[in-house]
Design a protein around this motif. Structure first.
Motif, mmCIF file in Angstrom:
data_model
loop_
_atom_site.group_PDB
_atom_site.id
_atom_site.type_symbol
_atom_site.label_atom_id
_atom_site.label_comp_id
_atom_site.label_asym_id
_atom_site.label_seq_id
_atom_site.Cartn_x
_atom_site.Cartn_y
_atom_site.Cartn_z
ATOM 1 N N ASN A 139 0.696 -1.119 0.110
ATOM 2 C CA ASN A 139 -0.077 -0.009 0.118
ATOM 3 C C ASN A 139 0.837 1.306 -0.021
ATOM 4 O O ASN A 139 0.303 2.220 -0.562
ATOM 5 N N TRP A 140 2.034 1.203 0.448
ATOM 6 C CA TRP A 140 3.047 2.353 0.482
ATOM 7 C C TRP A 140 3.413 2.749 -1.087
ATOM 8 O O TRP A 140 3.397 3.859 -1.300
ATOM 9 N N ILE A 141 3.568 1.563 -1.892
ATOM 10 C CA ILE A 141 4.034 1.694 -3.213
ATOM 11 C C ILE A 141 2.805 2.373 -4.050
ATOM 12 O O ILE A 141 2.920 3.159 -4.635
ATOM 13 N N LEU A 142 1.587 1.758 -3.596
ATOM 14 C CA LEU A 142 0.390 2.513 -4.294
ATOM 15 C C LEU A 142 0.100 3.843 -4.003
ATOM 16 O O LEU A 142 -0.158 4.602 -4.723
ATOM 17 N N LEU A 143 0.532 4.407 -2.686
ATOM 18 C CA LEU A 143 0.280 5.369 -2.436
ATOM 19 C C LEU A 143 1.541 6.644 -2.932
ATOM 20 O O LEU A 143 1.133 7.508 -3.387
ATOM 21 N N ILE A 144 2.586 6.037 -3.118
ATOM 22 C CA ILE A 144 3.642 6.741 -3.898
ATOM 23 C C ILE A 144 3.380 6.820 -5.200
ATOM 24 O O ILE A 144 3.444 7.996 -5.810
ATOM 25 N N ILE A 145 2.956 5.892 -6.112
ATOM 26 C CA ILE A 145 2.480 5.998 -7.177
ATOM 27 C C ILE A 145 1.463 6.901 -7.617
ATOM 28 O O ILE A 145 1.314 7.762 -8.443
ATOM 29 N N GLY A 146 0.378 6.935 -6.463
ATOM 30 C CA GLY A 146 -0.525 7.806 -6.536
ATOM 31 C C GLY A 146 -0.302 9.280 -6.433
ATOM 32 O O GLY A 146 -0.947 10.319 -7.018
ATOM 33 N N GLY A 147 0.680 9.390 -5.796
ATOM 34 C CA GLY A 147 1.614 10.736 -5.550
ATOM 35 C C GLY A 147 2.106 11.493 -6.607
ATOM 36 O O GLY A 147 1.925 12.635 -7.099
ATOM 37 N N PHE A 148 2.740 10.296 -7.372
ATOM 38 C CA PHE A 148 3.166 10.859 -8.807
ATOM 39 C C PHE A 148 2.123 11.191 -9.850
ATOM 40 O O PHE A 148 2.279 11.901 -10.615
ATOM 41 N N PHE A 149 1.043 10.592 -9.513
ATOM 42 C CA PHE A 149 -0.254 10.726 -10.668
ATOM 43 C C PHE A 149 -0.940 12.204 -10.197
ATOM 44 O O PHE A 149 -1.422 12.792 -11.044
ATOM 45 N N GLU A 150 -0.408 12.427 -8.843
ATOM 46 C CA GLU A 150 -1.039 13.954 -8.314
ATOM 47 C C GLU A 150 0.084 15.070 -9.236
ATOM 48 O O GLU A 150 -0.595 15.809 -9.668
ATOM 49 N N VAL A 151 1.327 14.803 -9.246
ATOM 50 C CA VAL A 151 2.193 15.668 -9.978
ATOM 51 C C VAL A 151 1.625 15.604 -11.252
ATOM 52 O O VAL A 151 1.495 16.693 -12.023
ATOM 53 N N GLY A 152 1.223 14.488 -11.807
ATOM 54 C CA GLY A 152 0.709 14.520 -13.346
ATOM 55 C C GLY A 152 -0.492 15.527 -13.774
ATOM 56 O O GLY A 152 -0.699 16.246 -14.468
ATOM 57 N N PHE A 153 -1.510 15.337 -12.611
ATOM 58 C CA PHE A 153 -2.606 15.982 -12.740
ATOM 59 C C PHE A 153 -2.477 17.551 -12.748
ATOM 60 O O PHE A 153 -2.996 18.511 -13.428
ATOM 61 N N ALA A 154 -1.664 18.073 -11.805
ATOM 62 C CA ALA A 154 -1.255 19.256 -11.587
ATOM 63 C C ALA A 154 -0.294 20.048 -12.809
ATOM 64 O O ALA A 154 -0.692 20.966 -13.042
#
Length: 108
Positions: free
Chosen positions: A2-17
């Motif tokens: 789940n930490w890996i999923l969270l980190i990947i999700g954070g990268f997608f947050e960078v993508g949407f910004a």
């Protein structure tokens, strides 16, 4: 996991910004395509945050997710959008990264 999923999700947050920033700079079909990227990254990011919070504490997960997004977006701003990289911006990015790492270590 789940930490890996969270980190990947954070990268997608960078993508949407980042997509939002590019959509602002363009017009017409190009702007629409950047907005499609924005909504795709937003959806993936939120889904991965949701999955991660099924086992991680919500406060920690949200702080880490937004921290990754904030740091990543500032770095994209500096390297892609040519925003200034003065001492204080770098100083506070480093303190934010330290806080994210600290939260990871104190979470079960």
């Amino acid at each position: 996991m789940n930490w890996i999923l969270l980190i990947i999700g954070g990268f997608f947050e960078v993508g949407f910004a980042s997509c939002l920033g590019k959509a602002k700079e363009t017009s017409g079909t190009t702007s629409v395509l950047w907005m499609v990227g924005f909504f795709a990254c937003l959806s993936i990011s939120m889904f991965l945050l949701y999955k991660a919070t099924q086992t991680l504490p919500i406060g920690t997960a949200y702080a880490v997710w937004t921290g990754i997004g904030a740091v990543g977006t500032v770095l994209v701003g500096i390297f892609v959008f040519k925003e200034p990289a003065d001492f204080w911006r770098i100083f506070f990015i480093v303190t934010l990264i330290s806080s994210i790492i600290g939260l990871k270590f104190v979470s079960n």
